[in-house]
Enzyme design. Structure first.
Site, PDB file in Angstrom:
ATOM      1  N   ASP A   5       1.692 -11.722   6.987  1.00  0.00           N
ATOM      2  CA  ASP A   5       2.213 -10.777   5.741  1.00  0.00           C
ATOM      3  C   ASP A   5       3.428 -10.170   6.047  1.00  0.00           C
ATOM      4  OD1 ASP A   5       0.308  -9.296   7.505  1.00  0.00           O
ATOM      5  OD2 ASP A   5       1.210  -7.700   6.550  1.00  0.00           O
ATOM      6  N   ASN A   6       3.972 -10.451   7.525  1.00  0.00           N
ATOM      7  CA  ASN A   6       5.254  -9.810   7.912  1.00  0.00           C
ATOM      8  C   ASN A   6       6.272 -10.942   8.079  1.00  0.00           C
ATOM      9  OD1 ASN A   6       4.465  -7.298   7.557  1.00  0.00           O
ATOM     10  ND2 ASN A   6       3.628  -6.809   9.800  1.00  0.00           N
ATOM     11  N   ASP A  37      -2.483   6.825   2.742  1.00  0.00           N
ATOM     12  CA  ASP A  37      -1.903   8.017   2.063  1.00  0.00           C
ATOM     13  C   ASP A  37      -0.745   7.336   1.297  1.00  0.00           C
ATOM     14  OD1 ASP A  37       0.025   7.848   3.985  1.00  0.00           O
ATOM     15  OD2 ASP A  37      -0.182   9.999   4.449  1.00  0.00           O
ATOM     16  N   GLY A  38      -0.196   6.228   1.501  1.00  0.00           N
ATOM     17  CA  GLY A  38       1.090   5.760   0.850  1.00  0.00           C
ATOM     18  C   GLY A  38       2.307   6.276   1.380  1.00  0.00           C
ATOM     19  N   ARG A  79       6.087 -13.475   1.085  1.00  0.00           N
ATOM     20  CA  ARG A  79       5.589 -13.598   2.352  1.00  0.00           C
ATOM     21  C   ARG A  79       4.617 -14.664   2.336  1.00  0.00           C
ATOM     22  NH1 ARG A  79       5.225  -7.939   3.905  1.00  0.00           N
ATOM     23  NH2 ARG A  79       6.130  -6.843   2.285  1.00  0.00           N
ATOM     24  N   GLY A  83       0.748  -1.188   0.051  1.00  0.00           N
ATOM     25  CA  GLY A  83       0.145   0.109  -0.099  1.00  0.00           C
ATOM     26  C   GLY A  83       0.923   1.256   0.041  1.00  0.00           C
TER      27      GLY A  83
HETATM   28  P1  AMP Z   1       2.449  -2.840   8.019  1.00  0.00           P
HETATM   29  O1  AMP Z   1       1.605  -2.775   9.159  1.00  0.00           O
HETATM   30  O2  AMP Z   1       3.348  -1.876   7.793  1.00  0.00           O
HETATM   31  O3  AMP Z   1       2.837  -4.371   7.643  1.00  0.00           O
HETATM   32  O4  AMP Z   1       1.416  -2.747   6.867  1.00  0.00           O
HETATM   33  C1  AMP Z   1       0.283  -3.447   6.845  1.00  0.00           C
HETATM   34  C2  AMP Z   1      -0.308  -2.937   5.479  1.00  0.00           C
HETATM   35  O5  AMP Z   1      -0.959  -1.801   5.524  1.00  0.00           O
HETATM   36  C3  AMP Z   1       0.210  -3.332   4.202  1.00  0.00           C
HETATM   37  O6  AMP Z   1      -0.623  -3.551   3.150  1.00  0.00           O
HETATM   38  C4  AMP Z   1       0.582  -1.726   3.944  1.00  0.00           C
HETATM   39  O7  AMP Z   1       0.994  -1.468   2.512  1.00  0.00           O
HETATM   40  C5  AMP Z   1      -0.605  -0.954   4.337  1.00  0.00           C
HETATM   41  N1  AMP Z   1      -0.217   0.354   4.862  1.00  0.00           N
HETATM   42  C6  AMP Z   1       0.550   0.847   6.090  1.00  0.00           C
HETATM   43  N2  AMP Z   1       0.612   2.156   5.887  1.00  0.00           N
HETATM   44  C7  AMP Z   1       0.068   2.547   4.958  1.00  0.00           C
HETATM   45  C8  AMP Z   1      -0.088   3.886   4.337  1.00  0.00           C
HETATM   46  N3  AMP Z   1       0.326   5.040   5.051  1.00  0.00           N
HETATM   47  N4  AMP Z   1      -0.727   3.922   3.326  1.00  0.00           N
HETATM   48  C9  AMP Z   1      -1.226   2.849   2.588  1.00  0.00           C
HETATM   49  N5  AMP Z   1      -1.091   1.802   2.942  1.00  0.00           N
HETATM   50  C10 AMP Z   1      -0.522   1.522   4.175  1.00  0.00           C
HETATM   51 MG    MG Z   2       3.641  -5.318   6.273  1.00  0.00          MG
END
Ligand code: AMP
Ligand code: MG
Length: 489
Positions: free
Chosen positions: A253-254, A126-127, A184, A93
């Site tokens: 996913d992690n 917001d990516g 993953r 994301g």
């Molecule tokens: P994470 O907690 O980093 O493993 O993220 C879990 C999911 O949320 C993944 O699909 C990430 O790409 C998405 N994600 C985390 N933060 C953002 C963000 N600011 N904008 C878009 N997607 C996000």
């Molecule tokens: Mg992740």
């Protein structure tokens, strides 16, 4: 330009050969006035990139995603995952894979930008990423690497001009992450649930080809893949338990197929030993606490097993039986590897069944006395530690005698026991309070002095240096009790 000055990108993108359900082509968003915050020249060199004659401004253009390297074919990866036990469709994301750099020694590493804008998988996000959280990932991933633990690594942090909305408006940044791959457990879960058997088989073949090519010769490669990933993950978690690392968000996913530590969000190192230690602000029930990590990795592996069923055997019952047979060994394999590791921390070359009592008695003593996990082992090595007083208590002295007797039962000399211990017991870990102070100065006041110093200290974590004594100091226990880390910042 002569060869010495050449950057030498050698990018491929083997992921593009997989069915297109697995990714989406997308370019990073453009960034206004990018500025280089951190750059890892040593790592660049290791992967065959020579930036000696590249200016900071040029590096900022490249590693913000503004200027794509030669051969880049950017994609965001599709995946799903169990987050805190619940299945969710996810995907990159806020990350984009530029390609795979082929190094001079013929290794293949993903080059990924994190925080580089929205993708079709962004959902409501917001990516973007905050500068502070990207610096945090830079620091902790490098610490884990220097501790000798498989991990994704950090090549660069580039600040952007844009403030992003979190609890308040914050500085944003893009991190360049280097990893063996970004496959993953959740990638398998995604394909298994939404796509056909042939796509799943292609993904499995790809993972094997990329990480464990020797398994292609086995009778049942997907089954061999499962077994190997289990072994790799056991080794990884045992290493985390060795240094007091709490990943903090062990969603499927992690959890990487390569056995690397990935996704540095709410991770932190434990100070005072207590298996229920949790720092993540959203982990209310301690699912990802220090002591729960082995149970969780076993649970995550069962998700991988479930996802692989269709390609293990045509008869589903038989497939489940074959996978269960492997998973059944997890508790024994984990316990054996963990005990061997703990014995090494105590300087013991062998690990016998009885040693578990010796190890657990020490851990219980640490817990009861709120002793620092890292420093207790250093005390056994006769290195100076900040709080000497605690090690004068009777219970500890009694334990010490038992340990000395056990050491004496081995044929190695004192020097060898010490060497074994110093190879397994870090002197320096990134202490929470140090990390936060350094991050605050860097992200809020643009002062990188403390941050750079911390990066330097964690780059040789096993070598004692008197001048670094402040870095051995645990935080105030009260403050650590209230310390919180955050996920998608
Ligand atoms: P994470 O907690 O980093 O493993 O993220 C879990 C999911 O949320 C993944 O699909 C990430 O790409 C998405 N994600 C985390 N933060 C953002 C963000 N600011 N904008 C878009 N997607 C996000
Ligand atoms: Mg992740």
């Amino acid at each position: 330009m002569n060869n010495e000055n050449k950057i030498s990108w050698k990018l491929e993108n083997s992921y593009l050969l997989l069915p297109d359900a697995l990714y989406t082509r997308i370019n990073p968003s453009k960034v206004d006035a990018p500025k280089l915050a951190m750059f890892n020249y040593v790592l660049a060199d290791e992967i065959g990139l020579n930036f000696k004659n590249t200016t900071s401004a040029e590096l900022a253009e490249i590693f913000s995603g503004n200027q794509l390297p030669e051969g880049a074919q950017p994609i965001a990866l599709a995946y799903a995952g169990h987050q805190f036990g619940y299945f969710t469709v996810l995907g990159d994301g806020r990350a984009i894979l530029l390609g795979e750099q082929i190094t001079p020694s013929n290794n293949r590493y993903d080059i990924q930008l994190k925080g580089c804008g929205q993708t079709p998988y962004s959902r409501n996000g917001d990516g973007k990423a905050t500068l502070s959280s990207m610096l945090r990932e830079y620091l902790i991933s490098e610490a884990i690497h220097h501790l000798g633990i498989p991990t994704s690594r950090s090549l660069a942090v580039v600040r952007s001009n844009e403030k992003i909305r979190r609890e308040q408006f914050m500085e944003s940044a893009i991190l360049t992450r280097i990893a063996g791959s970004h496959l993953r457990i959740g990638t398998f879960e995604f394909v298994s649930r939404y796509h056909d058997k042939s796509t799943l088989k292609k993904l499995s073949d790809y993972a094997i080809q990329r990480h464990y090519p020797e398994l292609l010769q086995t009778d049942n490669p997907p089954l061999a893949l499962f077994k190997t990933v289990m072994h790799q993950q056991i080794a990884l978690v045992v290493n985390w338990m060795r240094v007091g690392f709490i990943h903090g968000v062990m969603n499927t996913d992690n959890t990487s197929v390569s056995g690397e530590t990935i996704d540095y969000g709410p991770c932190a190192f434990m100070n005072a030993y207590d298996p229920i230690t949790v720092f993540s602000s959203i982990d209310h029930y301690g699912r990802y606490s220090f002591g729960n990590q082995p149970a969780i990795i076993q649970w995550n592996l069962s998700c991988l097993a479930g996802a692989l069923i269709p390609i293990i055997h045509d008869d589903e019952k038989k497939a489940i039986e074959l996978l269960n047979e492997i998973l059944h060994d997890f508790p024994y394999l984990y316990k054996t590897a963990w005990l061997k590791m703990m014995c090494s921390k105590l300087g013991l070359f062998t690990s016998q069944n009885d040693d578990i009592v010796l190890v657990e008695d020490l851990l219980n003593w640490m817990k009861f006395n709120k002793a620092d996990f890292t420093n207790t082992f250093l005390h056994l090595q006769s290195l100076p530690v900040p709080d000497e007083e605690i090690y004068q208590n009777d219970a500890y002295k009694t334990w010490l005698q038992r340990w000395q007797l056990r050491i004496a039962s081995e044929r190695q000399d004192a020097e060898m026991h010490k060497q074994l211990m110093s190879a397994h017991n870090p002197v320096y870990i990134p202490r929470n309070h140090m990390v936060e102070t350094a991050l605050k100065a860097a992200s809020e006041n643009d002062n990188y002095e403390l941050f750079m110093r911390l990066v330097e200290v964690i780059s040789k974590p096993y070598a004692y240096k008197a001048e670094y004594s402040a870095y051995q100091q645990p935080p105030d226990p009260e403050a650590d009790l209230h310390y919180q880390t955050f996920c998608g910042t």
